[in-house]
Write an enzyme that holds these catalytic residues in place. Structure first.
Site, mmCIF file in Angstrom:
data_model
loop_
_atom_site.group_PDB
_atom_site.id
_atom_site.type_symbol
_atom_site.label_atom_id
_atom_site.label_comp_id
_atom_site.label_asym_id
_atom_site.label_seq_id
_atom_site.Cartn_x
_atom_site.Cartn_y
_atom_site.Cartn_z
ATOM 1 N N GLU A 260 43.875 32.266 30.816
ATOM 2 C CA GLU A 260 42.875 32.153 29.758
ATOM 3 C C GLU A 260 42.898 30.777 29.073
ATOM 4 O OE1 GLU A 260 43.350 35.630 27.283
ATOM 5 O OE2 GLU A 260 42.734 36.963 28.905
ATOM 6 N N GLU A 365 43.208 40.413 35.659
ATOM 7 C CA GLU A 365 43.750 41.079 34.478
ATOM 8 C C GLU A 365 42.738 42.030 33.867
ATOM 9 O OE1 GLU A 365 45.991 38.666 31.614
ATOM 10 O OE2 GLU A 365 45.133 39.901 30.022
#
Length: 530
Positions: A260, A365
């Site tokens: 991220e 994820e």
């Protein structure tokens, strides 16, 4: 067409039989949610062998096999039946002969939290948990994600080199979280698997002293120029990680360049992060990370970019992959699911149409959380969470995503441990006090894919007269050995009868999709594919 298929009697009788034998059934328990969990402990855990272990009918007629999980309490309940001469339902799915995405597989993450939580169980219960995911009696995951040092699902903040100014990384070393928990768990998972388990690492933050705010949390990037000394040292940190795991007997299949990367752009971001733009990531890969991996003998590592929400997939890919020096080191594009309910899959199509021939797309994820009250994230037996997993996987695979890797393999009853109190749910929840663990509906949602859609399967096109608002959806796959697998979901409160037509097999599959359920149907086909 096979001779026996031409000789089927037109009045073929349907035969349906519930499996006896080898599989151990779920031991259900209801908590405060709308469905059940399956309870496992040191002496018992439900198993699923798959159709390869089932006794074949002696008749030379085409048969189908099905597995059902439902809100009502079915968990991979097995049946088989024969093709019939007529379709019994007005809802018809007809298989076509065009294949699309090749499936890479499914898996979860060996986080500190997951592997430490597993260790709170007795040895036999822990073994049953690992087998539930990776063994032939379980759902046969073939991916495993490894955080590079700490993340929010750790008990503390740490890196592999917390020595300020160690630019040569002479003091780099793995820690107890790796040596006592993650690595032993990974080895145990690989030891029970019959499939090749592909491991990939993801960093959350550089050591604090490399980061502009001198803190592994909060807004910050690497210090200095994008092509400067800190970027070279950070690239060597990846190499050191791969070497350290290799010394422990684990060779990684892949890496993501950053978990991220947009998190590090937010002021006071609450857990470990490191900020990147696609422009800086492209330069880092082209001038530092790619060359460092290649020089150290890791040029075959599958390097993935983005590792963030699908909203960014076209923008990020367009910048990084059009930097040709960066692109030559990249193998795939990693996405997370967190905005999937509001970002349409058409954005994946745009990127896939441009880059899908040269790069794989992988979901890396996903997790369920109660964003209003994170301490209430664990919902034992919540059926909607399972539906959310199942339908998101289906959507991704229909739009070019080649595999789906979940987040924590297991968590405790609070949805942790998590030093940042960013608690979440998990497909398996561990009750250490009782020495037992609970398989959630999410676990079985994953199972309908990971168990029956083997790596190398291809997504197959189909036609249907079902409306988009019907509450039933499907996806079809084929293996090299000619076996078809179809996954169905029904989100309605009433059952639906459907029929399946494979033009190369005489007759129809007629089957009920129960209310609020997932159903996997498989059969052997003569289809020749384009």
């Amino acid at each position: 067409m096979k001779l026996w298929m031409c000789c089927i009697v037109i009045t073929l009788t349907v035969l349906v039989q519930v499996s006896s034998a080898d599989d151990k059934p779920c031991v259900p328990r209801r908590f405060d949610q709308d469905s059940v969990v399956c309870v496992c402990n040191s002496t018992y855990c439900d198993t699923i062998e798959g159709i390869e272990s089932k006794q074949r009918p002696s008749n030379p007629i085409p048969y189908w096999y099905s597995y059902t999980s439902s809100k009502a309490g079915d968990r991979l309940s097995y049946k088989f039946g024969g093709f019939t001469t007529t379709a019994s339902s007005q809802i018809l799915f007809t298989v076509a002969n065009t294949t699309n995405t090749t499936i890479m597989g499914f898996g979860g993450a060996f986080t500190d939290a997951a592997t430490m939580t597993m260790k709170t169980l007795s040895d036999d219960a822990r073994t049953n948990l690992i087998k539930s995911y990776y063994s032939p009696q379980g759902i046969e995951y073939n991916f495993g994600r490894i955080p590079m040092a700490s993340c929010d699902f750790s008990n503390r903040i740490y890196s592999y080199d917390d020595h300020d100014g160690d630019m040569t990384l002479e003091k780099f070393s793995l820690v107890d979280e790796d040596l006592k928990y993650k690595i032993p768990t990974i080895k145990d998972a690989m030891s029970v698997s019959r499939r090749k388990v592909s491991l990939f690492g993801s960093p959350w933050s550089s050591p604090y002293w490399m980061k502009t705010n001198n803190n592994m949390t909060g807004k910050g990037t690497l210090k200095g120029e994008v092509d400067g000394d800190y970027y070279k040292t950070w690239a060597n940190y990846f190499v050191k990680f791969l070497q350290a795991y290799k010394e422990q007997g684990l060779e990684l299949w892949g890496l993501t360049a950053q978990n991220e990367p947009t998190d590090g752009g937010y002021t006071d971001f609450s857990f470990q992060c490191l900020g990147w733009t696609p422009q800086t990531q492209a330069i880092f890969i082209a001038n530092s990370l790619g060359p460092a991996l290649e020089a150290a003998g890791f040029g075959d590592i599958k390097l993935m970019i983005l590792d963030d929400n699908r909203a960014l997939i076209q923008y990020w890919s367009d910048i990084v992959l059009k930097n040709l020096e960066a692109a030559k080191y990249v193998s795939g594009i990693a996405v997370h699911w967190y905005l999937d309910l509001i970002i349409p899959p058409s954005i994946i199509d745009e990127a896939y149409n441009e880059f899908g021939d040269d790069y794989f797309f992988l979901n890396t994820e996903a997790c369920e959380q109660d964003l209003v009250n994170l301490k209430n994230s664990v919902k034992l037996g919540n059926w909607y969470n399972g539906e959310h997993y199942f339908t998101d996987i289906m959507q991704d695979l229909k739009h070019g995503i080649a595999g789906w890797v979940d987040w924590n393999l297991a968590l405790d009853m609070n949805g942790g441990p998590n030093w940042a109190n960013n608690f979440a749910d998990s497909p398996i929840i561990v009750n250490a006090d009782a020495d037992e663990f609970y398989k959630q509906p999410m676990f079985y949602a994953m199972a309908h894919y990971s168990k029956f859609v083997e790596p190398g399967s291809k997504v197959v096109s189909y036609e249907s007269n079902v409306s988009k608002t019907s509450g039933v959806d499907a996806i079809f796959f084929v293996r090299d050995n000619g076996y078809f697998t179809a996954n169905f979901v029904n989100i309605n409160e009433d059952p639906l009868d459907i029929s399946i037509k494979d033009p190369t097999v005489y007759g129809y599959v007629n089957i009920e999709i129960p209310a609020r359920s997932f159903v996997t149907v498989t059969w052997w086909s003569n289809t020749e594919f384009e």
